[in-house]
Design an enzyme around this catalytic site. Structure first.
Site, PDB file in Angstrom:
ATOM      1  N   GLY A   1       2.848  -1.281   4.243  1.00 56.28           N
ATOM      2  CA  GLY A   1       2.867   0.137   3.903  1.00 56.28           C
ATOM      3  C   GLY A   1       4.270   0.593   3.558  1.00 56.28           C
ATOM      4  O   GLY A   1       4.770   0.401   2.450  1.00 56.28           O
ATOM      5  N   GLY A   2       4.956   1.177   4.534  1.00 59.94           N
ATOM      6  CA  GLY A   2       6.256   1.805   4.304  1.00 59.94           C
ATOM      7  C   GLY A   2       7.259   0.929   3.570  1.00 59.94           C
ATOM      8  O   GLY A   2       7.947   1.404   2.647  1.00 59.94           O
TER       9      GLY A   2
ATOM     10  N   ASN B   1       0.869  -1.181   0.000  1.00 55.69           N
ATOM     11  CA  ASN B   1       0.000   0.000   0.000  1.00 55.69           C
ATOM     12  C   ASN B   1       0.902   1.226   0.000  1.00 55.69           C
ATOM     13  O   ASN B   1       1.526   1.537   1.018  1.00 55.69           O
ATOM     14  CB  ASN B   1      -0.882  -0.032   1.257  1.00 55.69           C
ATOM     15  N   TRP B   2       0.971   1.894  -1.143  1.00 53.41           N
ATOM     16  CA  TRP B   2       1.857   3.068  -1.251  1.00 53.41           C
ATOM     17  C   TRP B   2       1.249   4.303  -0.575  1.00 53.41           C
ATOM     18  O   TRP B   2       1.906   5.328  -0.456  1.00 53.41           O
ATOM     19  CB  TRP B   2       2.165   3.360  -2.720  1.00 53.41           C
ATOM     20  N   LYS B   3      -0.007   4.238  -0.203  1.00 55.95           N
ATOM     21  CA  LYS B   3      -0.692   5.401   0.404  1.00 55.95           C
ATOM     22  C   LYS B   3      -0.498   6.641  -0.473  1.00 55.95           C
ATOM     23  O   LYS B   3      -0.490   6.523  -1.696  1.00 55.95           O
ATOM     24  CB  LYS B   3      -0.194   5.620   1.835  1.00 55.95           C
TER      25      LYS B   3
ATOM     26  N   GLU C   1      -5.131  -5.415  10.597  1.00 60.08           N
ATOM     27  CA  GLU C   1      -4.162  -4.343  10.764  1.00 60.08           C
ATOM     28  C   GLU C   1      -4.427  -3.608  12.080  1.00 60.08           C
ATOM     29  O   GLU C   1      -5.276  -2.693  12.121  1.00 60.08           O
ATOM     30  CB  GLU C   1      -4.272  -3.353   9.604  1.00 60.08           C
TER      31      GLU C   1
ATOM     32  N   GLY D   1       2.692   1.870  10.723  1.00 61.65           N
ATOM     33  CA  GLY D   1       3.664   2.947  10.589  1.00 61.65           C
ATOM     34  C   GLY D   1       4.400   3.298  11.873  1.00 61.65           C
ATOM     35  O   GLY D   1       5.051   4.338  11.956  1.00 61.65           O
TER      36      GLY D   1
ATOM     37  N   HIS E   1      -9.390   0.747   5.121  1.00 64.31           N
ATOM     38  CA  HIS E   1      -8.108   0.941   5.814  1.00 64.31           C
ATOM     39  C   HIS E   1      -8.341   1.873   7.004  1.00 64.31           C
ATOM     40  O   HIS E   1      -9.157   2.797   6.929  1.00 64.31           O
ATOM     41  CB  HIS E   1      -7.096   1.554   4.840  1.00 64.31           C
TER      42      HIS E   1
ATOM     43  N   GLU F   1      -6.783   4.299   8.049  1.00 65.65           N
ATOM     44  CA  GLU F   1      -6.612   5.723   7.747  1.00 65.65           C
ATOM     45  C   GLU F   1      -7.854   6.281   7.052  1.00 65.65           C
ATOM     46  O   GLU F   1      -8.201   7.455   7.246  1.00 65.65           O
ATOM     47  CB  GLU F   1      -5.338   5.918   6.897  1.00 65.65           C
TER      48      GLU F   1
ATOM     49  N   SER G   1       3.617  -2.581  10.221  1.00 65.32           N
ATOM     50  CA  SER G   1       5.069  -2.599  10.436  1.00 65.32           C
ATOM     51  C   SER G   1       5.729  -3.923  10.028  1.00 65.32           C
ATOM     52  O   SER G   1       6.690  -4.358  10.659  1.00 65.32           O
ATOM     53  CB  SER G   1       5.397  -2.251  11.892  1.00 65.32           C
TER      54      SER G   1
HETATM   55  C1  PEP Z   1      -0.657  -0.079   6.122  1.00 67.21           C
HETATM   56  O1  PEP Z   1      -0.814   1.117   6.043  1.00 67.21           O
HETATM   57  O2  PEP Z   1      -1.496  -0.847   5.632  1.00 67.21           O
HETATM   58  C2  PEP Z   1       0.530  -0.566   6.809  1.00 67.21           C
HETATM   59  C3  PEP Z   1       0.521  -1.797   7.209  1.00 67.21           C
HETATM   60  O3  PEP Z   1       1.572   0.322   6.991  1.00 67.21           O
HETATM   61  P1  PEP Z   1       3.030  -0.005   7.590  1.00 67.21           P
HETATM   62  O4  PEP Z   1       3.491  -1.294   6.941  1.00 67.21           O
HETATM   63  O5  PEP Z   1       3.871   1.162   7.181  1.00 67.21           O
HETATM   64  O6  PEP Z   1       2.877  -0.168   9.046  1.00 67.21           O
END
Ligand code: PEP
Length: 247
Positions: free
Chosen positions: A228-229, A8-10, A162, A168, A92, A94, A207
């Site tokens: 994500g990241g 997920n590049w957000k 999640e 994050g 999600h 967010e 994470s």
């Molecule tokens: C996400 O936003 O779905 C996520 C899991 O982010 P991160 O891996 O950066 O925690």
């Protein structure tokens, strides 16, 4: 069931970042797991062009429940499909926090995704306060049952656990905590649709990185990750893809 490594590049990335996608495909042309990247909508068609004919699928990060109309700034599931998407992330945390998305809205979006031939990845997860209060499974069960589209199967739906506090932050639940939630999700899905739910992919997200992917993928009922990241860099996402392929 083919496991799924989803990125997920957000709200990150530009055309220049497609170099990371080319590097990922050069290093992992035929992984044993399925590989998916969900860029911002503005990059979807360009990324789909890079991914065409490769092992990489692309997806959206959200869609509107309706097919078209006066909804400024929104994107329909059919538009994502036309741009090259096969999947769409829905609910999600967010989106739930920033845009007030409810379970009922997520369900309507998931049904729109099905109508357009997309596979929704429905996200559920507790806040830290909810975990501390011992409410994790109750919160997740309510989100799950409220967000599920009608007529789902293991082939047309993915669910991602999640924990909000792990996204994050560099923090993750213990492996036992992940196992407990994934076992619970599996049981709830089996209660809904029966044995086919044993094949429905349950992703862990929060994470995930190369240094913890192997142990997380070893947990029972973890069939992949939503990342994500660490999905922004080919080397990191590639290491996660490799770990999942070997799991
Ligand atoms: C996400 O936003 O779905 C996520 C899991 O982010 P991160 O891996 O950066 O925690």
């Amino acid at each position: 069931m083919k496991k799924l490594a989803a990125g997920n590049w957000k709200m990150n990335g530009s055309l220049a970042a497609l170099a990371e996608v080319r590097a990922l495909l050069a290093a992992h042309p035929a992984p044993a797991c399925e590989m998916l990247l969900c860029p911002p909508a503005t990059l979807l068609a360009a990324m789909a062009g890079v991914a065409a004919g490769t092992a990489l699928a692309v997806g959206g990060q959200d869609c509107h429940p309706q097919g078209s109309g006066a909804h400024t700034g929104d994107i329909s599931a059919a538009m994502l499909k036309e741009a090259g998407a096969a999947y769409v992330i829905l609910g999600h945390s967010e989106r739930r926090a920033d845009h007030g998305e409810t379970d009922a809205l997520v369900k309507a979006k998931a049904e729109a995704a099905h109508g357009a031939g997309l596979i929704p990845i429905i996200c559920v997860g507790e806040t830290e306060a909810e975990r501390d209060a011992g409410k994790t499974l109750g919160v997740i069960g309510t989100q799950l049952y409220g967000s599920l589209p009608k007529d789902f199967t293991s082939a047309n739906l993915v669910v991602a656990y999640e924990p909000v506090w792990a996204i994050g932050t560099g923090r993750t639940p213990s492996l036992d905590e992940i196992a407990e939630v994934h076992h619970y999700l599996r049981a709830r899905l089996i209660a809904k649709i029966g044995g086919d739910a044993t094949k429905l992919r349950l992703l862990y997200g929060g994470s995930v990185k190369p240094s913890n992917a192997v142990e997380i993928f070893d947990v029972q009922n973890v069939d992949g990750a939503l990342v994500g990241g660490a999905s922004l860099k080919a080397a990191d996402f590639g290491a996660i893809v490799q770990a999942l392929s070997a799991a």
